[in-house]
Design a protein around this motif. Structure first.
Motif, PDB file in Angstrom:
ATOM      1  N   LEU A   1       0.709  -0.962   0.176  1.00  0.00           N
ATOM      2  CA  LEU A   1       0.001  -0.177  -0.110  1.00  0.00           C
ATOM      3  C   LEU A   1       1.252   1.505   0.270  1.00  0.00           C
ATOM      4  CD1 LEU A   1      -2.935  -0.831   2.513  1.00  0.00           C
ATOM      5  CD2 LEU A   1      -3.188  -0.124  -0.186  1.00  0.00           C
ATOM      6  N   GLU A   2       2.076   1.049   0.563  1.00  0.00           N
ATOM      7  CA  GLU A   2       2.716   2.501   1.138  1.00  0.00           C
ATOM      8  C   GLU A   2       4.004   3.088  -0.123  1.00  0.00           C
ATOM      9  OE1 GLU A   2       6.402   4.120   3.736  1.00  0.00           O
ATOM     10  OE2 GLU A   2       5.368   2.095   4.246  1.00  0.00           O
ATOM     11  N   HIS A   3       4.152   1.592  -1.150  1.00  0.00           N
ATOM     12  CA  HIS A   3       5.037   1.803  -2.191  1.00  0.00           C
ATOM     13  C   HIS A   3       4.291   1.651  -3.374  1.00  0.00           C
ATOM     14  CE1 HIS A   3       7.793   0.730   1.216  1.00  0.00           C
ATOM     15  NE2 HIS A   3       8.488   1.543   0.439  1.00  0.00           N
ATOM     16  N   PHE A   4       2.972   1.415  -3.698  1.00  0.00           N
ATOM     17  CA  PHE A   4       2.946   0.791  -5.122  1.00  0.00           C
ATOM     18  C   PHE A   4       1.224   1.673  -4.998  1.00  0.00           C
ATOM     19  CE2 PHE A   4       4.236  -3.942  -5.140  1.00  0.00           C
ATOM     20  CZ  PHE A   4       6.060  -2.945  -5.375  1.00  0.00           C
ATOM     21  N   SER A   5       0.458   2.087  -4.168  1.00  0.00           N
ATOM     22  CA  SER A   5      -0.713   2.060  -4.195  1.00  0.00           C
ATOM     23  C   SER A   5      -1.222   3.854  -5.090  1.00  0.00           C
ATOM     24  CB  SER A   5      -1.766   2.651  -3.125  1.00  0.00           C
ATOM     25  OG  SER A   5      -0.886   3.563  -1.881  1.00  0.00           O
TER      26      SER A   5
ATOM     27  N   ILE B   1      -1.178   0.417 -11.878  1.00  0.00           N
ATOM     28  CA  ILE B   1      -0.444  -0.638 -10.790  1.00  0.00           C
ATOM     29  C   ILE B   1      -1.477  -0.049  -9.525  1.00  0.00           C
ATOM     30  CG2 ILE B   1       1.285  -1.809 -10.442  1.00  0.00           C
ATOM     31  CD1 ILE B   1       2.644  -1.053 -12.664  1.00  0.00           C
ATOM     32  N   GLY B   2      -1.296   1.005  -9.672  1.00  0.00           N
ATOM     33  CA  GLY B   2      -1.659   1.006  -7.688  1.00  0.00           C
ATOM     34  C   GLY B   2      -3.092   1.109  -7.480  1.00  0.00           C
ATOM     35  N   THR B   3      -3.937   0.600  -8.331  1.00  0.00           N
ATOM     36  CA  THR B   3      -5.417   0.192  -8.373  1.00  0.00           C
ATOM     37  C   THR B   3      -6.046  -0.981  -7.773  1.00  0.00           C
ATOM     38  OG1 THR B   3      -5.520  -0.396 -10.761  1.00  0.00           O
ATOM     39  CG2 THR B   3      -5.867   2.037 -10.177  1.00  0.00           C
ATOM     40  N   LEU B   4      -4.428  -2.380  -8.569  1.00  0.00           N
ATOM     41  CA  LEU B   4      -4.199  -3.417  -8.130  1.00  0.00           C
ATOM     42  C   LEU B   4      -4.021  -3.589  -6.565  1.00  0.00           C
ATOM     43  CD1 LEU B   4      -2.646  -4.689 -10.913  1.00  0.00           C
ATOM     44  CD2 LEU B   4      -4.751  -4.870 -10.451  1.00  0.00           C
TER      45      LEU B   4
ATOM     46  N   LEU C   1      -6.782  -5.792  -5.899  1.00  0.00           N
ATOM     47  CA  LEU C   1      -6.438  -7.579  -5.294  1.00  0.00           C
ATOM     48  C   LEU C   1      -6.379  -8.010  -4.125  1.00  0.00           C
ATOM     49  CD1 LEU C   1      -3.415  -8.476  -8.170  1.00  0.00           C
ATOM     50  CD2 LEU C   1      -5.646  -8.395  -8.081  1.00  0.00           C
ATOM     51  N   PHE C   2      -6.404  -6.029  -3.045  1.00  0.00           N
ATOM     52  CA  PHE C   2      -6.552  -7.071  -1.475  1.00  0.00           C
ATOM     53  C   PHE C   2      -7.983  -7.362  -1.072  1.00  0.00           C
ATOM     54  CE2 PHE C   2      -2.488  -3.746  -1.046  1.00  0.00           C
ATOM     55  CZ  PHE C   2      -2.322  -5.481  -1.135  1.00  0.00           C
ATOM     56  N   MET C   3      -9.239  -6.562  -2.216  1.00  0.00           N
ATOM     57  CA  MET C   3     -10.399  -6.632  -1.615  1.00  0.00           C
ATOM     58  C   MET C   3     -11.374  -7.786  -1.402  1.00  0.00           C
ATOM     59  SD  MET C   3     -10.907  -3.425  -0.542  1.00  0.00           S
ATOM     60  CE  MET C   3     -12.163  -3.333  -0.558  1.00  0.00           C
ATOM     61  N   PRO C   4     -11.520  -8.649  -0.559  1.00  0.00           N
ATOM     62  CA  PRO C   4     -12.260  -9.516  -1.082  1.00  0.00           C
ATOM     63  C   PRO C   4     -13.436 -10.262  -1.968  1.00  0.00           C
ATOM     64  CG  PRO C   4     -13.014  -8.644   1.780  1.00  0.00           C
ATOM     65  CD  PRO C   4     -12.533  -7.644   0.507  1.00  0.00           C
ATOM     66  N   ALA C   5     -13.328 -10.748  -2.124  1.00  0.00           N
ATOM     67  CA  ALA C   5     -13.640 -11.701  -3.432  1.00  0.00           C
ATOM     68  C   ALA C   5     -15.054 -13.273  -3.691  1.00  0.00           C
ATOM     69  CB  ALA C   5     -13.138 -11.418  -4.971  1.00  0.00           C
ATOM     70  N   THR C   6     -15.181 -13.822  -4.389  1.00  0.00           N
ATOM     71  CA  THR C   6     -15.837 -14.796  -4.405  1.00  0.00           C
ATOM     72  C   THR C   6     -15.087 -15.720  -5.829  1.00  0.00           C
ATOM     73  OG1 THR C   6     -17.828 -16.030  -3.638  1.00  0.00           O
ATOM     74  CG2 THR C   6     -17.879 -14.458  -5.442  1.00  0.00           C
TER      75      THR C   6
END
Length: 279
Positions: free
Chosen positions: A115-119, A124-127, A226-231
């Motif tokens: 989060l600190e380095h890529f967001s 790419i930050g959206t991932l 990619l950090f968010m919950p999914a199914t």
């Protein structure tokens, strides 16, 4: 196979008649209003599986090369057995380990760092945005990578054994070093087998249920992060099958049909590539 396919088609027919082909791409899963779509689950299944094979393939290639070409046999043999034993661990154990051990560590360490380095990086930050929850697509992909690593390593290691020793000896004889023999002789010789192993591992990851159910978050939403919950398809079926009836039951069977078709073609394609590699 035909009987399973026919059973799934018969059970899914009410959902197919109700929603048609749009069922595959619809992202709405609303049991209250009896509107169902496979888009969310299909997205989570494909993304988590792709993450798994992208992470596991280079590691599997490196381990297979190390065991076959670099380690002495008295070390490589027990290490090979140890890696193969990973496939004997039940998937629910991977899921529990992922939920209680890996996910908290991942949320408090690597996720915060990413989060600190890529967001802030465009695209790419959206991932790598969102809250560091520990559970999510990336976590599910990493757990799946551990699960498919043994099959990848075993297939690539077996493929390396099929390369004639005369190729190695002649390469060393003309002055090539170990790195050149591996990168210019061995890997090109088994590239079809590596690709087949990649697809076969992908098929294994697509159908995984319990481990993914524990760590993916089980949220019927599609997010670019990619950090968010999914199914996934398998986790949706596992979570909702017991309480389903009517159109919802038919929709779950339609999800199973989608997974069956996708996995069937992926595994079939992998088998074709593996046969080409052995030819």
């Amino acid at each position: 196979m035909a009987a399973i396919f026919a059973t799934l088609v018969g059970g899914a027919m009410p959902a197919i008649k109700e929603f048609g082909f749009n069922f595959i791409f619809s992202t709405r899963w609303d049991p209250i209003n009896f509107v169902f779509g496979a888009g969310n689950a299909l997205y989570g299944t494909l993304v988590s599986s792709l993450i798994a094979v992208i992470l596991a393939t280079p590691v599997g290639i490196a381990i297979a090369i190390t065991l076959s070409e670099l380690m002495p046999k008295w070390i490589s043999y027990p290490v090979s057995i140890a890696i193969e034993l990973l496939s004997a661990v039940p998937s629910i154990i991977y899921g529990m380990w992922g939920l209680f051990v890996f996910a908290p560590w991942f949320a408090n360490g690597p996720q915060l760092w990413m989060l600190e380095h890529f967001s802030g990086i465009p695209v790419i930050g959206t991932l790598f945005g969102g809250a560091p929850l520990g559970q999510g697509l990336l976590t599910a992909g990493i757990i799946l990578a551990f699960m498919i690593l043994p099959i990848l390593t075993a297939l690539i290691k077996d493929a390396l054994k099929t390369v004639p020793n005369v190729l190695r000896e002649s390469s060393y004889g003309i002055g090539a070093n170990t790195f050149e023999v591996i990168t210019k002789v061995l890997l090109p010789s088994i590239k079809s087998s590596i690709f087949g192993a990649f697809i076969l591992a992908l098929g294994r990851a697509l159908g995984e249920t319990m481990a993914v159910t524990f760590v993916i978050g089980n949220s019927q939403n599609v997010s670019s992060s990619l950090f968010m919950p999914a199914t996934s398809i398998s986790s949706t079926i596992a979570n909702q099958f017991n309480e389903a009836d009517g159109l919802k039951m038919s929709s779950l069977l339609a999800l199973g049909l989608v997974l069956f078709v996708v996995t069937f073609f992926v595994m079939g394609y992998a088998r074709i590539q593996l046969r080409k590699g052995r030819a």
